[in-house]
Design an enzyme around this catalytic site. Structure first.
Site: not given
Length: 159
Positions: A27, A83, A87, A95, A97, A124, A131
């Site tokens: 990040e 939070e 991985v 798989g 994650g 990202n 998601y």
């Protein structure tokens, strides 16, 4: 490539911290991590733990984590905040994650939480798309607001 997802234990905290630092590097916040293994042990395994963590383990090595904690929404009641979900780079795409994410959602469902929430960096796109594909709502019109310790002290001293 098989792996196991389980609740984290004190012996896992060195690996948990290493993954937190790996996420910070991804990040572009390499120097932002201030916590230590001792903090994780104190905060995660005291009489009143501040968080829980699922770990993905392969061949006795922690390859991923999902760290979460309880919070309260005035609109929804008891909720979970996810939070961090990470991985290690060399073990992505197996798989782990999704398994960690599923473990947190299953925990929330089985323990009658009303919502699970988290932040994701907008650049990202892999994470955002993942998601969304699971039914999560991406709230692009909300912004995260934070007050760091230094600014908190300045505010309190001036008010």
């Amino acid at each position: 490539m098989s792996f196991l997802v389980r609740l984290g234990e004190p012996k896992d905290m060195q690996s948990v911290l290493a993954l937190i630092k790996e996420l910070a590097e991804f990040e572009k916040e390499t120097n932002a991590v201030e916590i230590t293994v001792e903090d994780l042990l104190k905060d995660g395994f005291s009489k009143e733990p501040k968080f829980k963590v699922f770990v993905a383990e392969q061949n006795n090595v922690i390859i991923g984590i999902a760290l979460f904690y309880e919070r309260y929404s005035t609109w929804k009641g008891k909720t979970i905040h996810l939070e961090d979900l990470i991985v290690t780079k060399k073990k992505q795409k197996i798989g782990a994650g999704k398994a960690l994410y599923t473990a947190v959602l299953k925990y929330a469902y089985e323990n009658d939480y009303n919502r699970v929430a988290w932040e994701v960096i907008d650049w990202n796109t892999n994470a955002v798309n993942f998601y969304k594909s699971t039914g999560a709502t991406y709230l692009s019109d909300w912004s995260v607001v934070q007050m760091n310790k230094e600014n908190l002290a300045k505010f309190i001293q001036n008010n």
